[in-house]
Scaffold this motif. Structure first.
Motif, short mmCIF file in Angstrom:
data_model
loop_
_atom_site.label_atom_id
_atom_site.label_comp_id
_atom_site.label_asym_id
_atom_site.label_seq_id
_atom_site.Cartn_x
_atom_site.Cartn_y
_atom_site.Cartn_z
N UNK A 1 3.27 -5.62 -1.78
CA UNK A 1 4.22 -5.91 -0.70
C UNK A 1 5.34 -6.78 -1.24
N UNK A 2 6.57 -6.34 -1.06
CA UNK A 2 7.73 -7.14 -1.45
C UNK A 2 8.22 -7.93 -0.24
N UNK A 3 8.48 -9.19 -0.43
CA UNK A 3 8.94 -10.02 0.67
C UNK A 3 10.20 -10.77 0.25
N UNK A 4 11.26 -10.58 1.02
CA UNK A 4 12.54 -11.23 0.74
C UNK A 4 12.49 -12.66 1.28
#
Length: 399
Positions: free
Chosen positions: A169-172
């Motif tokens: 999961x990529x989280x900004x």
């Protein structure tokens, strides 16, 4: 002296405002171009994309008899209409189908044996429909492949989660305010430069070459004014309309972003993005705008007064506009340039980078000071050039 300069300035501004076409192009258009024009384009494009992604697409298929199970799976896709073809190129070029899927001979036999095989998707990158069709076909094949793997694992008593033991999961981590400032930092410098050039171009060509062509410049020269006073009055009017046009364009852009009328304002997940410029950054931007506007106004007055006609002046100004566009576009490129001395010495580029950094709140004061110094240098050089050109009789009366 100031009184006479003010009289010339008011006269030029009044004459330009009286022309409704000028008023619309310098005041109304910059304010509305983003909320109306770009907002309208965005809605049209959105509807086109929505239509293309929800309509049934014709897709060619070769070798469906080689994979009965896969063929049954593909037929269940409601947005794909399958057509038998024999070639992988001509049907796409002739627009009979948007994409073609080719299943190799013995596909399912190899699949059941555990031997890796491949299914090819043919499409053209020059048509959006073809790209979308290829994307749909790939999604269907990916789902079939996943379902097939899960069935094989279940048949062998293996937990299907072994295929995907963990998720990525990529989280900004960018704050919403900073994300909005990043958007502004990319677009505002470019918009401001271009629209400021539009305002300055129209004004400079009209009050110099335009007056020469109409024969009114000679009348003005008979007034009790020095050439310096006349130049300053005209220069101030160019400066005024350049700043007004640039500021109104930025205001229109901010309105469009705030009310989500642009493509950028409608990116999913940006609903809470805030667009904010600190008072300190805004003040520094205004300080930089003065020498930049001086430079552009002087440059355009110089080339316009040299021209023999209004049309010739517009040609020269258009060339300058094309030259200005390239450094102005740097703000929209995904590159990080710092205000080193070599870069800070380049007019337009230095302002664009400085303005972008100030809006984003990521600037170094010495870089801003260097930019201001070089802009002042170029502004003085160009104003002196305009002054010397304006004093030459053979230029003023060149027809």
């Amino acid at each position: 002296m100031m009184k006479r300069i003010r009289i010339v300035f008011k006269k030029e501004v009044r004459d330009l405002i009286r022309d409704r076409r000028t008023l619309y192009s310098l005041v109304v258009l910059p304010l509305l171009i983003y909320p109306v024009f770009i907002g309208g384009i965005q809605k049209v494009v959105s509807r086109m994309i929505m239509r293309e992604t929800t309509t049934v697409v014709d897709v060619g298929i070769i070798g469906k008899t080689h994979a009965p199970r896969l063929w049954n799976y593909l037929q269940a896709e409601p947005l794909l209409r399958w057509i038998d073809v024999e070639d992988t190129i001509a049907p796409i070029e002739d627009k009979e189908v948007e994409a073609i899927i080719k299943i190799p001979e013995g596909f399912e036999v190899q699949l059941d044996k555990g031997v890796t095989s491949e299914v090819k998707i043919f499409y053209t990158n020059t048509r959006f429909k073809s790209q979308a069709a290829a994307g749909r076909v790939k999604d269907v094949l990916d789902r079939y492949r996943k379902d097939y793997v899960n069935k094989v694992l279940q048949a062998k008593g293996v937990d299907t989660t072994v295929v995907e033991p963990f998720a990525v999961i990529k989280q900004d981590i960018t704050p919403k305010k900073r994300a909005g400032m990043f958007v502004l930092g990319m677009i505002v410098p470019y918009v401001f430069i271009i629209m400021m050039m539009v305002g300055a171009m129209h004004t400079a060509t009209d009050i110099t070459a335009g007056e020469k062509e109409r024969g009114t410049l000679e009348t003005i020269l008979t007034a009790p004014l020095t050439r310096t006073e006349l130049l300053l009055g005209k220069w101030l009017s160019v400066l005024f309309f350049a700043l007004v046009t640039g500021m109104l364009a930025v205001i229109g852009l901010v309105i469009a972003l705030k009310f989500r009328l642009t493509p950028i304002g409608n990116i999913p997940g940006t609903e809470q993005i805030g667009f904010y410029i600190s008072p300190g950054a805004a003040g520094l931007i205004l300080v930089l705008v003065v020498p930049l506007a001086t430079f552009l106004a002087s440059l355009l007055i110089t080339v316009s007064i040299i021209a023999k006609s209004y049309r010739e002046a517009q040609t020269y100004a258009s060339i300058i506009m094309m030259v200005v566009i390239f450094p102005a576009m740097v703000s929209m490129l995904p590159i990080d340039l710092t205000l080193r001395p070599k870069i800070a010495a380049i007019p337009i580029l230095n302002f664009v980078l400085a303005m972008k950094q100030l809006i984003m709140g990521e600037f170094e004061l010495h870089g801003i000071l260097m930019t201001f110094g070089f802009l002042c240098m170029w502004a003085v050089i160009m104003f002196v050039l305009a002054y010397n050109v304006f004093r030459r009789e053979e230029v003023l009366f060149r027809l």
